[in-house]
Design an enzyme around this catalytic site. Sequence first.
Site, short mmCIF file in Angstrom:
data_model
loop_
_atom_site.label_atom_id
_atom_site.label_comp_id
_atom_site.label_asym_id
_atom_site.label_seq_id
_atom_site.Cartn_x
_atom_site.Cartn_y
_atom_site.Cartn_z
N LYS A 114 -4.70 -10.14 -7.06
CA LYS A 114 -5.87 -10.48 -6.26
C LYS A 114 -7.10 -9.70 -6.77
CE LYS A 114 -6.61 -8.62 -2.31
NZ LYS A 114 -6.68 -8.05 -0.98
N LYS B 260 0.83 -1.21 0.00
CA LYS B 260 0.00 0.00 0.00
C LYS B 260 0.86 1.25 0.00
CE LYS B 260 -4.41 -1.50 0.81
NZ LYS B 260 -5.58 -1.72 1.57
N LYS C 156 -11.51 -4.81 -4.24
CA LYS C 156 -12.73 -4.01 -4.26
C LYS C 156 -12.43 -2.52 -4.37
CE LYS C 156 -13.47 -4.79 0.68
NZ LYS C 156 -12.29 -4.20 1.28
P1 TYM Z 1 -10.41 -6.56 3.40
O1 TYM Z 1 -11.48 -5.57 3.64
O2 TYM Z 1 -9.35 -6.23 2.40
O3 TYM Z 1 -11.02 -7.95 2.97
C1 TYM Z 1 -12.07 -8.54 3.71
C2 TYM Z 1 -11.99 -10.04 3.73
O4 TYM Z 1 -12.13 -10.59 2.44
C3 TYM Z 1 -11.00 -11.37 2.10
N1 TYM Z 1 -10.69 -11.13 0.69
C4 TYM Z 1 -10.45 -12.10 -0.20
N2 TYM Z 1 -10.43 -13.43 -0.07
C5 TYM Z 1 -10.15 -14.16 -1.17
N3 TYM Z 1 -9.89 -13.60 -2.38
C6 TYM Z 1 -9.91 -12.26 -2.55
N4 TYM Z 1 -9.66 -11.72 -3.74
C7 TYM Z 1 -10.20 -11.45 -1.42
N5 TYM Z 1 -10.31 -10.10 -1.24
C8 TYM Z 1 -10.62 -9.93 0.05
C9 TYM Z 1 -9.88 -10.86 3.00
O5 TYM Z 1 -8.87 -11.82 3.20
C10 TYM Z 1 -10.63 -10.54 4.27
O6 TYM Z 1 -10.85 -11.70 5.03
N6 TYM Z 1 -7.65 -5.82 7.46
C11 TYM Z 1 -8.82 -6.47 6.93
C12 TYM Z 1 -10.10 -6.06 7.61
C13 TYM Z 1 -10.09 -6.24 9.09
C14 TYM Z 1 -10.25 -7.46 9.79
C15 TYM Z 1 -10.21 -7.11 11.17
C16 TYM Z 1 -10.39 -8.77 9.38
C17 TYM Z 1 -9.99 -5.26 10.02
N7 TYM Z 1 -10.05 -5.76 11.27
C18 TYM Z 1 -10.31 -8.09 12.16
C19 TYM Z 1 -10.50 -9.74 10.37
C20 TYM Z 1 -10.45 -9.40 11.73
C21 TYM Z 1 -8.93 -6.14 5.46
O7 TYM Z 1 -8.41 -5.18 4.99
O8 TYM Z 1 -9.73 -6.97 4.77
#
Ligand code: TYM
Length: 342
Positions: free
Chosen positions: A202, A120, A205
């Site tokens: 990947k 990032k 979104k």
């Molecule tokens: P984030 O918002 O980027 O993604 C949310 C969840 O979706 C999964 N994910 C994917 N899995 C498979 N293939 C993909 N292309 C894909 N894109 C997204 C991510 O692995 C995630 O599980 N830091 C985290 C958010 C967060 C969080 C937490 C998660 C904040 N606090 C506490 C768990 C527990 C994040 O940026 O996810």
Amino acid sequence: MEHTPALEKKLIQFSGIKPTGSLTLGSYLGAIKNWTELCEEYESFFCVVDMHSITIRVDPALLRRNAMEQLAYYIACGLDPEACTLFIQSHVPAHAELSWVLGCYTMFGELSRMTQFKEKSAKNADNINGGLFTYPVLMAADILLYDTDVVPVGEDQRQHVELCRDIANRFNGVYGETFKLPRAILPKVGARIMSLTEPDHKMSKSDDRDPGSVLLKDPDDVIMRKFKRAVTDCDSERCVRYDPENKKGVANLMSIYAAVTGKSFSEIEREFDGKGYGVFKPAVGEAVCGVLRPIREEAGRLLADRTYLDSVCAAGAEKAERASRRILSKVYKKVGFLPRPR
Ligand code: TYM
């Protein structure tokens, strides 16, 4: 005499998604689908982690809209607000409060090694702010506040959950048993869904107009178009075979198909034996439409009922507030903060 078994306390799952854009098929298959499957067995907390979204510049009105839309999609995907706690992170101040404390038990070197920070900061070279750097500390606070046992996430978040364990372990080492050590749970297929147009990246979104990302809100015709145009490979074989090294695009489509139909890779190979990509790609599109259509329609109905969504938000914030205060007070006491006189 009748035997009454003691009420068994369920283990706890916690997870969250940043409302930085519209939810994608990756967010669904990597995370939300797994959450719904674990709900019966675990006491569940699911958060719309809006505080994590401001590490990059976002339009405030868009952030508010995305957060509410995301909550509606959580419910539409099958998370029942009566059975689990659904809430917005910024409504529960304990997240920011614990994050400060945990930051004092997290090393600069540990944060510097986080892959997501490196990626990032390379992407946003003009805005490498402190929040981007300490983001995994806030994520650790999210998880640890609820006495979490498991964190269902996609592959890209595994490193952050491991750091959360390390922070918890360090704190426990100094102050005695305070936090449980949570572990990440990844889905068997779908832990890393790749872009349909660039199978080396990947599915993300961040950009709604990206033709490589399938959004949960995409109508059927858009989904079908994206799958028909998906990159496969340019080998002469043109057959549906699982080979993630040499046929990345096909392997990705097979993973998506496997995740939405429950079929194994060998079953899929047999199903499309001799049929080629012209049959395979629309079949994946159809299967995805079949899963996303009812979710999209239900989300639409929910979004038209703002009063209901507000009531879910309010009840969720109250439950989360109550649950999180217990751990926060314990931490404040352990580190030596003076209790506020009543
Ligand atoms: P984030 O918002 O980027 O993604 C949310 C969840 O979706 C999964 N994910 C994917 N899995 C498979 N293939 C993909 N292309 C894909 N894109 C997204 C991510 O692995 C995630 O599980 N830091 C985290 C958010 C967060 C969080 C937490 C998660 C904040 N606090 C506490 C768990 C527990 C994040 O940026 O996810």
